[in-house]
Design an enzyme around this catalytic site. Structure first.
Site, PDB file in Angstrom:
ATOM      1  N   CYS A 124     -22.511   4.539  -3.831  1.00  0.00           N
ATOM      2  CA  CYS A 124     -21.532   5.379  -3.117  1.00  0.00           C
ATOM      3  C   CYS A 124     -22.243   6.546  -2.418  1.00  0.00           C
ATOM      4  O   CYS A 124     -22.892   7.365  -3.072  1.00  0.00           O
ATOM      5  CB  CYS A 124     -20.473   5.897  -4.083  1.00  0.00           C
ATOM      6  SG  CYS A 124     -19.329   7.020  -3.261  1.00  0.00           S
TER       7      CYS A 124
ATOM      8  N   CYS B  97     -21.660  -0.074  -7.794  1.00  0.00           N
ATOM      9  CA  CYS B  97     -20.808   0.698  -6.865  1.00  0.00           C
ATOM     10  C   CYS B  97     -20.954   2.197  -7.103  1.00  0.00           C
ATOM     11  O   CYS B  97     -20.914   2.986  -6.145  1.00  0.00           O
ATOM     12  CB  CYS B  97     -19.351   0.268  -6.969  1.00  0.00           C
ATOM     13  SG  CYS B  97     -18.668   0.307  -8.623  1.00  0.00           S
TER      14      CYS B  97
ATOM     15  N   ASP C  79       0.837  -1.201   0.000  1.00  0.00           N
ATOM     16  CA  ASP C  79       0.000   0.000   0.000  1.00  0.00           C
ATOM     17  C   ASP C  79       0.876   1.257   0.000  1.00  0.00           C
ATOM     18  O   ASP C  79       0.687   2.166   0.803  1.00  0.00           O
ATOM     19  CB  ASP C  79      -0.898  -0.025   1.251  1.00  0.00           C
ATOM     20  CG  ASP C  79      -2.044   0.974   1.139  1.00  0.00           C
ATOM     21  OD1 ASP C  79      -2.301   1.449   0.029  1.00  0.00           O
ATOM     22  OD2 ASP C  79      -2.658   1.287   2.183  1.00  0.00           O
TER      23      ASP C  79
ATOM     24  N   CYS D 293     -14.445  10.835  -1.317  1.00  0.00           N
ATOM     25  CA  CYS D 293     -14.496   9.458  -0.814  1.00  0.00           C
ATOM     26  C   CYS D 293     -14.339   9.454   0.717  1.00  0.00           C
ATOM     27  O   CYS D 293     -13.429  10.080   1.265  1.00  0.00           O
ATOM     28  CB  CYS D 293     -13.397   8.630  -1.475  1.00  0.00           C
ATOM     29  SG  CYS D 293     -13.254   6.973  -0.788  1.00  0.00           S
TER      30      CYS D 293
HETATM   31  S1  SF4 Z   1     -20.101  -3.201  -8.181  1.00  0.00           S
HETATM   32 FE1  SF4 Z   1     -18.630  -1.936  -9.314  1.00  0.00          FE
HETATM   33  S2  SF4 Z   1     -16.724  -3.065  -9.189  1.00  0.00           S
HETATM   34 FE2  SF4 Z   1     -18.338  -4.515  -8.659  1.00  0.00          FE
HETATM   35  S3  SF4 Z   1     -18.874  -5.522 -10.617  1.00  0.00           S
HETATM   36 FE3  SF4 Z   1     -20.258  -3.778 -10.332  1.00  0.00          FE
HETATM   37  S4  SF4 Z   1     -19.242  -2.121 -11.460  1.00  0.00           S
HETATM   38 FE4  SF4 Z   1     -17.683  -3.687 -11.100  1.00  0.00          FE
HETATM   39  S1  SF4 Z   2     -17.116   6.750  -0.375  1.00  0.00           S
HETATM   40 FE1  SF4 Z   2     -15.273   5.779  -1.237  1.00  0.00          FE
HETATM   41  S2  SF4 Z   2     -15.174   3.781  -0.237  1.00  0.00           S
HETATM   42 FE2  SF4 Z   2     -17.261   4.578   0.100  1.00  0.00          FE
HETATM   43  S3  SF4 Z   2     -18.476   3.748  -1.577  1.00  0.00           S
HETATM   44 FE3  SF4 Z   2     -17.717   5.723  -2.237  1.00  0.00          FE
HETATM   45  S4  SF4 Z   2     -15.821   5.288  -3.338  1.00  0.00           S
HETATM   46 FE4  SF4 Z   2     -16.322   3.466  -2.129  1.00  0.00          FE
END
Ligand code: SF4
Ligand code: SF4
Length: 380
Positions: free
Chosen positions: A205, A201, A141, A221
């Protein structure tokens, strides 16, 4: 003839993979060092300012995409992954308990930097024992390393739209580490992208930080806001943070590939009871000494007491009305720093606003009971 020319590199690579698995890595892959196709994306991300205050992201320049400029003599990168999901994955339920502090899953156990770096060093030593000309350097990391791009080339997984590495058989709940090495080992086949049409995702978010597929604006984020940023958390984003006091897992929790996640075999990554599922009031009332004692050997210690208090103050502002929270916030004012005080003031304002609406609701309730008792119309 040098020792490198006289050794069977295919056999050595097979041994490296077997040694890596014996050391506790779930997967070991080999990448070459040609990452030039990532340079334009990296530069555009930096130019947009998406790295926020993380000056270290910029300071290494394009060395990040050129492993042999970072460590001269590097010919390959050995990429490893180690699972961190515990057998009891019930931590996600705490997202629905607004008075409990939600801590990102990876941070509930021992500091992964220490665990992975030690094992990578052991792997490097084993390779050196087999071939004394070997030079290696472990990274975990680490800012100057494009770990997800390397993992993709090394066959570990593809970079998902949330910018983390995903593996078809293991999801994304794993740590990555790298061993830069000066041996021309045979490389693995890169992994194809497998997100398809999914955008879960991006939609989930809480702060809309995934501004486009594969593009995360770190400034929005929650992981950045609660861990990396030393500044005030922007007020506009605070309500969306809910009870997330250290990091955020939402984009991983929603990802369909995480249905296939493997459980960790490392006890070091099991949650510490002192951090797991604790009320915001309890966590906020820790003194600095208690914070340091309870986070010894944990990655959380790296953010320090001030940011810990700042983050919990925001979560207390988001939590339901609670007299004890108001009392704790008021008592802590003036005790840590101006930064914390500004977040305490915000939290108190949120709590007081809820107190007034609570009072209104209580008043209305009492009127209703009186009216029922007297047989009066309900709006009397
Ligand atoms: S949630 Fe985001 S990272 Fe996971 S498969 Fe769907 S698009 Fe891809
Ligand atoms: S805030 Fe950051 S860690 Fe949380 S869902 Fe959004 S991109 Fe992912």
């Amino acid at each position: 003839m040098s020792a490198i020319n006289s050794i069977d590199l295919v056999e050595l690579t097979n041994n490296i993979k077997a040694w890596g698995v014996a050391l506790g890595f779930q997967q070991v892959g080999i990448s070459d060092i040609d990452l030039h196709q990532h340079e334009a994306h990296l530069q555009a991300w930096l130019d947009a300012g998406y790295h926020g205050d993380m000056a270290f992201m910029e300071s290494h320049g394009m060395k990040r995409a050129r492993p042999d400029e970072l460590v001269p003599g590097t010919l390959r990168v050995i990429s490893v992954r180690m699972n961190y999901l515990p057998p009891d994955a019930s931590f996600a339920k705490h997202l629905n308990s607004p008075d409990i502090g939600y801590i990102s899953r990876y941070a509930l156990g021992r500091d992964y930097h220490k665990v992975l770096r030690k094992r990578l060093k052991q792997l490097g030593e084993k390779i050196t024992n087999a071939l004394s000309d070997t030079q290696y350097r472990p990274f975990v990391d680490s800012a100057p390393v494009l770990e997800h791009a390397i993992a993709e080339k090394a066959g570990i997984g593809w970079t998902g739209k949330h910018s983390l590495t995903l593996n078809k058989d293991a999801g994304s709940w794993f740590f990555l580490g790298e061993l830069f090495i000066n041996l021309p080992l045979p490389v693995d086949t890169p992994v194809e992208e497998n997100c398809g049409t999914c955008t879960a995702c991006l939609t989930i978010c809480p702060t809309n930080a995934i501004v486009a597929p594969y593009k995360v604006d770190a400034r929005r984020c929650i992981s950045y806001l609660t861990i990396e940023s030393d500044s005030d958390i922007p007020e506009a984003l605070r309500p969306s943070m809910g009870n997330r006091i250290y990091g955020c897992d939402d984009c991983q929790l929603i990802c369909p590939w995480n249905r296939f996640s493997d459980i960790t075999t490392e006890e070091d990554f099991h949650p510490r009871q002192v951090l797991h599922g604790k009320s915001l009031n309890t966590l906020f009332s820790w003194s600095e000494e208690t914070f340091l004692a309870n986070t010894e050997g944990s990655p959380i210690r790296r953010i320090g007491y001030e940011k810990w208090q700042r983050n919990i103050a925001v979560a207390l502002g988001n939590a339901p009305f609670n007299e004890m929270s108001i009392q704790l916030l008021t008592q802590r004012r003036g005790m840590v720093s101006d930064l914390v005080d500004r977040h305490i003031d915000w939290a108190l304002a949120q709590q007081q606003a809820k107190a007034s609406s609570e009072t209104d609701a209580t008043r209305q309730q009492k009127r209703l009971i009186r009216a029922i008792e007297k047989g009066l119309p309900r709006d009397a």
